[in-house]
Enzyme design. Structure first.
Site, PDB file in Angstrom:
ATOM      1  N   HIS A  15       0.840  -1.203   0.000  1.00 42.24           N
ATOM      2  CA  HIS A  15       0.000   0.000   0.000  1.00 42.24           C
ATOM      3  C   HIS A  15       0.872   1.248   0.000  1.00 42.24           C
ATOM      4  CE1 HIS A  15      -0.377   0.855   4.633  1.00 42.24           C
ATOM      5  NE2 HIS A  15       0.853   0.689   4.266  1.00 42.24           N
ATOM      6  N   CYS A  49       5.415   6.217   4.904  1.00 41.75           N
ATOM      7  CA  CYS A  49       4.289   5.476   4.326  1.00 41.75           C
ATOM      8  C   CYS A  49       3.747   6.135   3.068  1.00 41.75           C
ATOM      9  CB  CYS A  49       3.166   5.324   5.354  1.00 41.75           C
ATOM     10  SG  CYS A  49       3.589   4.153   6.647  1.00 41.75           S
ATOM     11  N   HIS A  80       4.981   0.286  -0.366  1.00 35.29           N
ATOM     12  CA  HIS A  80       5.742  -0.683   0.426  1.00 35.29           C
ATOM     13  C   HIS A  80       4.783  -1.770   0.859  1.00 35.29           C
ATOM     14  CE1 HIS A  80       3.948   2.146   3.233  1.00 35.29           C
ATOM     15  NE2 HIS A  80       3.840   1.112   4.060  1.00 35.29           N
ATOM     16  N   HIS A  92       3.455  -5.000   3.673  1.00 36.58           N
ATOM     17  CA  HIS A  92       3.341  -5.458   5.061  1.00 36.58           C
ATOM     18  C   HIS A  92       2.946  -6.927   5.081  1.00 36.58           C
ATOM     19  CE1 HIS A  92       3.578  -1.537   7.027  1.00 36.58           C
ATOM     20  NE2 HIS A  92       2.793  -1.064   6.073  1.00 36.58           N
ATOM     21  N   ASP A 125      -4.636 -10.868  -0.566  1.00 37.35           N
ATOM     22  CA  ASP A 125      -3.289 -11.438  -0.463  1.00 37.35           C
ATOM     23  C   ASP A 125      -2.483 -11.177  -1.735  1.00 37.35           C
ATOM     24  OD1 ASP A 125      -1.242 -12.794   0.882  1.00 37.35           O
ATOM     25  OD2 ASP A 125      -1.747 -14.680  -0.123  1.00 37.35           O
ATOM     26  N   HIS A 126      -1.290 -10.623  -1.543  1.00 33.41           N
ATOM     27  CA  HIS A 126      -0.392 -10.260  -2.650  1.00 33.41           C
ATOM     28  C   HIS A 126      -1.024  -9.249  -3.609  1.00 33.41           C
ATOM     29  CE1 HIS A 126       1.845 -13.574  -0.980  1.00 33.41           C
ATOM     30  NE2 HIS A 126       2.878 -13.179  -1.666  1.00 33.41           N
ATOM     31  N   GLU A 155      -0.738  -4.623  11.507  1.00 36.59           N
ATOM     32  CA  GLU A 155       0.037  -4.194  10.335  1.00 36.59           C
ATOM     33  C   GLU A 155       1.516  -4.515  10.552  1.00 36.59           C
ATOM     34  OE1 GLU A 155      -0.688  -0.570   7.639  1.00 36.59           O
ATOM     35  OE2 GLU A 155       0.879   0.053   9.032  1.00 36.59           O
TER      36      GLU A 155
END
Ligand code: NI
Length: 136
Positions: free
Chosen positions: A14, A33, A39, A41, A79-80, A124
């Site tokens: 995100h 951020c 980046h 998480h 996911d991903h 997170e």
């Protein structure tokens, strides 16, 4: 009341950035951020269901069924993925931990097989997490 929790994991990217703010304001509020490239998480989500223990099964609900709902309604979508662009239930939402937790709640609240959704806890990082328990 008994509380049952299923813990799951997903990885996603995100960027915290408001297009209606200039770069300086984004940097001031969101810091690293808001880096343009984004980046990732490793998120952990804990979904807690409240209910009475069924005297026949001894369960509040069948955790296999809860796992399956989380898989199809949340993990398969995030996911991903890039949380800014790829996730329909986050479309137009700034993907902070708070807003992602609220989005996950909305994905699940009407699909809990037995009992009622009590809490979505979203980590997170190891040290930062958010709890959402619905609107009062
Ligand atoms: Ni982040």
């Amino acid at each position: 009341m008994t509380y049952v929790t299923r813990r799951e994991h997903f990885s996603a990217g995100h960027r915290l950035f408001r297009p209606d703010w200039d770069d300086r304001r984004n940097e001031e509020v969101f810091g690293k951020c808001s880096n343009p490239a984004g980046h990732g998480h490793n998120y952990y989500v804990e979904v807690t269901v409240a209910g009475d223990v069924d005297p026949e099964t001894g369960y509040v609900l069948d955790l296999k069924e809860l796992k399956s709902v989380i898989q199809s309604r949340v993990l398969a979508l995030v996911d991903h993925k890039n949380l800014n662009t790829d996730v329909p239930f986050l479309h137009g939402v700034l993907p902070t931990t708070e807003n992602i937790a609220i989005g996950i709640w909305k994905q699940l609240v009407d699909h809990i097989p037995q009992g009622r959704l009590y809490q979505v806890r979203l980590f997170e990082t190891e040290k930062n997490f958010v709890d959402y328990r619905g609107e009062d």
